[in-house]
Design a protein around this motif. Structure first.
Motif, short mmCIF file in Angstrom:
data_model
loop_
_atom_site.label_atom_id
_atom_site.label_comp_id
_atom_site.label_asym_id
_atom_site.label_seq_id
_atom_site.Cartn_x
_atom_site.Cartn_y
_atom_site.Cartn_z
N HIS A 115 -33.54 11.24 -73.30
CA HIS A 115 -33.90 10.69 -74.65
C HIS A 115 -33.70 12.02 -75.58
N GLY A 116 -34.32 13.19 -75.21
CA GLY A 116 -34.42 14.43 -75.69
C GLY A 116 -33.15 15.05 -75.59
N GLN A 117 -32.00 14.49 -74.91
CA GLN A 117 -30.72 15.30 -74.74
C GLN A 117 -30.61 16.35 -74.01
N GLY A 118 -31.38 16.72 -73.09
CA GLY A 118 -31.60 17.84 -72.50
C GLY A 118 -30.51 17.90 -71.10
N ASP A 119 -30.33 16.40 -70.51
CA ASP A 119 -29.48 16.42 -69.34
C ASP A 119 -28.96 14.92 -69.24
N VAL A 120 -28.13 14.93 -68.35
CA VAL A 120 -27.25 13.74 -67.83
C VAL A 120 -27.80 13.72 -66.46
N ALA A 121 -28.05 12.26 -66.04
CA ALA A 121 -28.12 11.91 -64.63
C ALA A 121 -27.53 10.78 -64.25
N VAL A 122 -27.18 10.79 -62.75
CA VAL A 122 -26.58 9.69 -62.04
C VAL A 122 -27.48 9.34 -61.14
N HIS A 123 -27.84 7.83 -61.05
CA HIS A 123 -29.02 7.09 -60.29
C HIS A 123 -28.20 6.05 -59.43
#
Length: 314
Positions: free
Chosen positions: A205-213
C-alpha cells in the motif's frame, strides 16, 4: 507467449453513457467494437459494471442500488442498498459476476455512505436479484476490487480504506451461506490472479514493493523493491497496476518524478516464477494504469474513443 485455453470473460467499459461489452474469447486485436451494448435505466448514474458471459445481461451499481438490465434496456431486477445514502462522494459500491455466472458479488461501503452499519459483502442471485448470502466486514472502505478465481468458486475482495491501507478477503458460497476468510497481513493491494489461479500479485500500500503469493494461503514467493528495477527508494514508487501478461510473466508499473517535477511511468516484465526482472515493456499505455493484462499474452489499453485496444507482443 502461450495463450491459455480458458475462455476469457467479457470486458466492459462505460462509453457515452452505455455499458459496452467486448468479447475477449475471440482473437480480435486493435480497437475493439462492443459485441453488445446495454442502456442503463434512465436516471441511474453507473458506478461499476459487469456483463454475463453470454452477453445477454449486464449488472451495474449506482450509489444506492444494484441493477440488472437486458441489451434492450429492460430492467430485470433492482436491489436497493438500504437505507438510502445522500453522501455523493467517498463510497463506490462494486459488483462482479461469479465464474459460473450464478451470483453477483457486491461490496457495499456502508460506513462511508453514512448508513450507520458496517461495510457488507453480499452475494445476489444473478437471475432474481435476491440475497444468497451476506457478511459484515470490519472495514471502513471507499471502494473495493473484486477478482473472481477461475476454478475454485472463490472471489477475492480488496477493500481500499484510503490512508488507512487495504484489506483483502476471500469468500465462497456454501450450503449454509458464505465462507469468509480475511487474508493475513495488512496493507497489500490486490492486483491480479494468475491465469491458473495458483498465485496472486500484490503491491505494498505504501508502494514500496511488488510481491507474488501462493493461492490460497498467501505465502510470498518473491518480493521486489524498486531497487530491483534500478531505482532508488526515495524517488520511485511501484504503482497499484499491472498483472499477469501470461502464466509465466507479470507486468509491474513504476512511477516517479524528474528533477524538473515532471511525472513519468514505465512498465517492466518480471518472470512470475523466479522474480527475475526481464526488462522494460512498451505497453503503449497513456499512463501507468492504462493497462489490463489478460493472462493470455495480450493486454488492453484505451483508445481516445473510450473503447479498449487489445494488443499483443507481436
Amino acid at each position: 507467449m502461450a495463450r491459455t485455453p480458458r475462455p476469457l470473460p467479457p470486458a466492459t467499459r462505460l462509453v457515452n453513457g452505455r455499458i459496452c461489452a467486448y468479447d475477449l474469447a475471440s482473437d480480435a486485436t486493435g480497437v475493439l467494437s462492443p459485441a453488445t451494448t446495454f442502456r442503463p435505466v434512465p436516471g441511474d448514474d453507473v458506478v461499476a459494471h459487469t456483463a454475463s458471459a453470454d452477453l445477454r445481461r449486464a449488472c451495474y451499481t449506482t450509489l444506492n442500488a444494484v441493477v440488472c438490465v437486458t441489451a434492450e434496456g429492460d430492467e430485470v431486477w433492482r436491489w436497493a442498498l438500504e437505507p438510502w445514502s445522500d453522501e455523493r462522494f467517498g463510497h463506490r459500491p462494486a459488483c462482479a459476476l461469479s465464474a459460473d455466472g450464478r451470483a453477483v458479488w457486491v461490496y457495499r461501503p456502508d460506513v462511508m455512505a453514512g448508513r450507520g452499519r458496517p461495510d457488507q459483502w453480499v452475494a445476489l442471485d444473478a437471475d432474481a436479484g435476491t440475497v444468497l448470502a451476506r457478511a459484515d466486514l470490519e472495514t471502513v472502505g471507499h471502494g473495493g476490487v473484486q477478482l473472481v478465481h477461475p476454478t475454485s468458486g472463490h472471489v477475492l475482495l480488496d477493500v481500499g480504506e484510503g490512508q488507512d491501507g487495504s484489506v483483502v478477503h476471500r469468500a465462497a458460497l456454501t450450503d449454509t451461506g458464505m465462507e469468509l476468510v480475511r487474508h493475513p497481513g495488512d496493507d497489500r493491494c490486490l492486483i491480479a490472479l494468475s491465469p491458473d489461479g495458483r498465485h496472486f500479485m500484490t503491491v505494498d500500500h505504501g508502494q514500496g514493493d511488488v510481491a507474488v503469493h501462493t493461492y490460497p494461503d498467501g505465502e510470498v514467493t518473491f518480493a521486489l523493491a524498486v531497487d530491483a528495477f534500478g531505482h532508488g527508494q526515495d524517488d520511485v514508487c511501484v504503482e497499484w497496476s499491472g498483472g499477469y501478461l501470461d502464466p509465466d510473466t507479470i507486468v509491474v508499473a513504476l512511477g516517479g518524478e524528474t528533477e524538473d517535477e515532471e511525472e513519468w511511468f514505465r512498465h517492466h516484465l518480471v518472470d512470475a516464477r523466479s522474480g527475475r526482472v526481464l526488462g522494460v515493456f512498451d505497453a503503449h499505455a497513456r499512463d501507468a494504469y492504462d493497462i489490463r493484462p489478460l493472462g493470455d499474452g495480450s493486454w488492453l489499453t484505451t483508445d481516445p474513443s473510450g473503447h479498449p485496444v487489445r494488443r499483443t507482443a507481436a
